[in-house]
Design a protein around this motif. Structure first.
Motif, PDB file in Angstrom:
ATOM      1  N   GLU A 171       6.360  -6.972   4.811  1.00 59.95           N
ATOM      2  CA  GLU A 171       6.952  -5.975   3.922  1.00 59.95           C
ATOM      3  C   GLU A 171       6.180  -5.890   2.614  1.00 59.95           C
ATOM      4  O   GLU A 171       5.358  -6.760   2.296  1.00 59.95           O
ATOM      5  N   VAL A 172       6.467  -4.823   1.851  1.00 60.29           N
ATOM      6  CA  VAL A 172       5.850  -4.628   0.539  1.00 60.29           C
ATOM      7  C   VAL A 172       6.675  -3.592  -0.215  1.00 60.29           C
ATOM      8  O   VAL A 172       7.274  -2.695   0.386  1.00 60.29           O
ATOM      9  N   ALA A 173       6.734  -3.725  -1.528  1.00 59.97           N
ATOM     10  CA  ALA A 173       7.489  -2.772  -2.341  1.00 59.97           C
ATOM     11  C   ALA A 173       6.715  -1.464  -2.488  1.00 59.97           C
ATOM     12  O   ALA A 173       5.490  -1.462  -2.616  1.00 59.97           O
ATOM     13  N   ARG A 174       7.459  -0.362  -2.469  1.00 64.94           N
ATOM     14  CA  ARG A 174       6.830   0.941  -2.732  1.00 64.94           C
ATOM     15  C   ARG A 174       6.101   0.933  -4.072  1.00 64.94           C
ATOM     16  O   ARG A 174       5.035   1.532  -4.220  1.00 64.94           O
ATOM     17  N   LYS A 175       6.689   0.237  -5.042  1.00 64.86           N
ATOM     18  CA  LYS A 175       6.063   0.159  -6.362  1.00 64.86           C
ATOM     19  C   LYS A 175       4.709  -0.552  -6.290  1.00 64.86           C
ATOM     20  O   LYS A 175       3.773  -0.204  -7.020  1.00 64.86           O
ATOM     21  N   SER A 176       4.581  -1.529  -5.409  1.00 65.84           N
ATOM     22  CA  SER A 176       3.305  -2.223  -5.224  1.00 65.84           C
ATOM     23  C   SER A 176       2.253  -1.290  -4.639  1.00 65.84           C
ATOM     24  O   SER A 176       1.096  -1.285  -5.063  1.00 65.84           O
ATOM     25  N   VAL A 177       2.655  -0.510  -3.626  1.00 67.50           N
ATOM     26  CA  VAL A 177       1.720   0.453  -3.039  1.00 67.50           C
ATOM     27  C   VAL A 177       1.271   1.454  -4.100  1.00 67.50           C
ATOM     28  O   VAL A 177       0.081   1.788  -4.201  1.00 67.50           O
ATOM     29  N   ALA A 178       2.216   1.904  -4.908  1.00 66.44           N
ATOM     30  CA  ALA A 178       1.880   2.847  -5.977  1.00 66.44           C
ATOM     31  C   ALA A 178       0.882   2.239  -6.953  1.00 66.44           C
ATOM     32  O   ALA A 178      -0.052   2.919  -7.413  1.00 66.44           O
ATOM     33  N   ALA A 179       1.060   0.965  -7.279  1.00 63.97           N
ATOM     34  CA  ALA A 179       0.139   0.301  -8.206  1.00 63.97           C
ATOM     35  C   ALA A 179      -1.275   0.269  -7.644  1.00 63.97           C
ATOM     36  O   ALA A 179      -2.258   0.458  -8.388  1.00 63.97           O
ATOM     37  N   LEU A 180      -1.411   0.039  -6.341  1.00 65.49           N
ATOM     38  CA  LEU A 180      -2.730   0.055  -5.720  1.00 65.49           C
ATOM     39  C   LEU A 180      -3.316   1.459  -5.746  1.00 65.49           C
ATOM     40  O   LEU A 180      -4.515   1.634  -6.024  1.00 65.49           O
ATOM     41  N   VAL A 181      -2.505   2.466  -5.463  1.00 66.85           N
ATOM     42  CA  VAL A 181      -2.977   3.856  -5.524  1.00 66.85           C
ATOM     43  C   VAL A 181      -3.522   4.170  -6.916  1.00 66.85           C
ATOM     44  O   VAL A 181      -4.612   4.744  -7.065  1.00 66.85           O
ATOM     45  N   VAL A 182      -2.770   3.790  -7.939  1.00 64.13           N
ATOM     46  CA  VAL A 182      -3.198   4.064  -9.317  1.00 64.13           C
ATOM     47  C   VAL A 182      -4.491   3.320  -9.639  1.00 64.13           C
ATOM     48  O   VAL A 182      -5.403   3.877 -10.263  1.00 64.13           O
ATOM     49  N   LYS A 183      -4.581   2.073  -9.213  1.00 66.88           N
ATOM     50  CA  LYS A 183      -5.795   1.293  -9.442  1.00 66.88           C
ATOM     51  C   LYS A 183      -7.005   1.970  -8.808  1.00 66.88           C
ATOM     52  O   LYS A 183      -8.077   2.101  -9.438  1.00 66.88           O
ATOM     53  N   ARG A 194     -12.973   2.529   2.193  1.00 63.97           N
ATOM     54  CA  ARG A 194     -12.196   1.350   2.538  1.00 63.97           C
ATOM     55  C   ARG A 194     -10.967   1.727   3.369  1.00 63.97           C
ATOM     56  O   ARG A 194     -10.454   2.837   3.268  1.00 63.97           O
ATOM     57  N   ASN A 195     -10.534   0.779   4.175  1.00 65.49           N
ATOM     58  CA  ASN A 195      -9.355   0.947   5.002  1.00 65.49           C
ATOM     59  C   ASN A 195      -8.516  -0.306   4.767  1.00 65.49           C
ATOM     60  O   ASN A 195      -8.865  -1.384   5.243  1.00 65.49           O
ATOM     61  N   ILE A 196      -7.408  -0.180   4.021  1.00 67.28           N
ATOM     62  CA  ILE A 196      -6.778  -1.318   3.373  1.00 67.28           C
ATOM     63  C   ILE A 196      -5.349  -1.543   3.871  1.00 67.28           C
ATOM     64  O   ILE A 196      -4.490  -0.664   3.746  1.00 67.28           O
ATOM     65  N   GLY A 197      -5.081  -2.724   4.418  1.00 64.23           N
ATOM     66  CA  GLY A 197      -3.715  -3.141   4.672  1.00 64.23           C
ATOM     67  C   GLY A 197      -3.124  -3.713   3.394  1.00 64.23           C
ATOM     68  O   GLY A 197      -3.823  -4.367   2.615  1.00 64.23           O
ATOM     69  N   ILE A 198      -1.842  -3.478   3.159  1.00 72.35           N
ATOM     70  CA  ILE A 198      -1.207  -3.958   1.927  1.00 72.35           C
ATOM     71  C   ILE A 198       0.162  -4.556   2.254  1.00 72.35           C
ATOM     72  O   ILE A 198       0.974  -3.950   2.959  1.00 72.35           O
TER      73      ILE A 198
END
Length: 211
Positions: A171-183, A194-198
Motif C-alpha cells: 500500500e501507499v498513501a495518495r499523498k505520497s504518490v502526489a509528492a513523487l509526481v511533484v518531485k 523511468r518506470n517506477i513502482g511506489i
C-alpha cells in the motif's frame, strides 16, 4: 516558470498534486477535466481550468499546448487515452509525460500478494499495460508510475522500485504518490524514461492491511 497540465484533475491524487504545486510561485497549472465542478475547491492563483475529454483531440491540444510537463491521472480506457495524449504531445511539441498506471502490469508483484492482487484487479491490468507499452514506445520523455494499493493517510512516506525490480510493499498513501509526481514535475532536466513502482516501506504482506 514551469507550466504543468494535469489531465484528470478531479482525481484524488491530482488534488494533492494541485495543493502541493500551488505552494510554488514559479509554477503555472492547467487543470483538465470533464466537469470543473468536480474540483470542489477554490482555484489557486496561476491556474486555468479547461473542461473536456482526453479523447477530444481539439480540447486536449488546447490544454497541452505550451506546457512543460503533462501529468495524466486517469481511469477507464487508459490505453486509448494514452494513445490520444501521445499524439497530442507530438503534435504540440511537448515532451515530458508523467502517467499513473497500477501495480502488477509486469507480473512484478510476487507471492500471495501478487496472487491476491491479480484476483482483485486482474481485469483492469491489461489496459494499463497497453498504455505503458505505448508510452515506452512513444519517443517521449516519460515517467510511468505504478503505485501500490492507495490509502488516504495524511503522510508522505514512500520508497520506489524500477522497471525490472520486484515490487515492494502492499500500500501507499495518495499523498505520497502526489509528492513523487511533484518531485518529478519540478525536477530540472529529463524525466529519464523511468518506470517506477511506489509503495510505503514495511507494508509487506498477503494483502493491504486495510483490506
Amino acid at each position: 516558470m514551469t507550466k504543468i497540465v494535469i489531465l484528470g484533475a478531479g482525481g484524488q491524487i491530482a488534488r494533492h498534486v494541485v495543493d502541493m504545486l500551488a505552494e510554488h510561485g514559479d509554477t503555472e497549472l492547467t487543470l483538465f477535466l470533464r466537469h470543473a465542478t468536480r474540483l470542489g475547491r477554490s482555484i489557486p492563483t496561476n491556474t486555468r481550468v479547461v473542461e473536456g475529454d482526453v479523447l477530444d483531440t481539439g480540447k486536449l491540444k488546447e490544454a497541452i499546448s505550451g506546457q512543460d510537463v503533462v501529468y495524466a491521472n486517469l481511469a477507464g480506457d487508459v490505453d486509448a487515452q494514452a494513445q490520444a495524449i501521445i499524439a497530442a504531445m507530438h503534435d504540440t511539441g511537448v515532451r515530458k509525460l508523467i502517467f499513473c498506471t497500477t501495480l502488477g502490469i509486469y507480473d512484478e508483484v510476487s507471492g500471495r500478494f501478487g496472487e491476491w492482487n491479480n484476483r482483485e484487479i486482474g481485469d483492469y491490468i491489461p489496459p494499463y499495460r497497453r498504455a505503458a507499452d505505448l508510452i515506452e514506445a512513444s519517443g517521449l520523455d516519460y515517467a510511468v508510475l505504478r503505485p501500490a494499493w492507495l490509502t488516504d493517510a495524511d503522510e508522505v512516506d514512500y520508497e520506489t522500485t524500477e522497471r525490472n525490480e520486484p515490487f515492494k510493499g502492499t500500500e501507499v498513501a495518495r499523498k505520497s504518490v502526489a509528492a513523487l509526481v511533484v518531485k518529478l514535475a519540478r525536477a530540472p532536466g529529463a524525466l529519464g524514461n523511468r518506470n517506477i513502482g511506489i509503495n510505503k516501506p514495511n507494508t509487506d504482506g498477503d494483502k493491504p492491511a486495510f483490506m
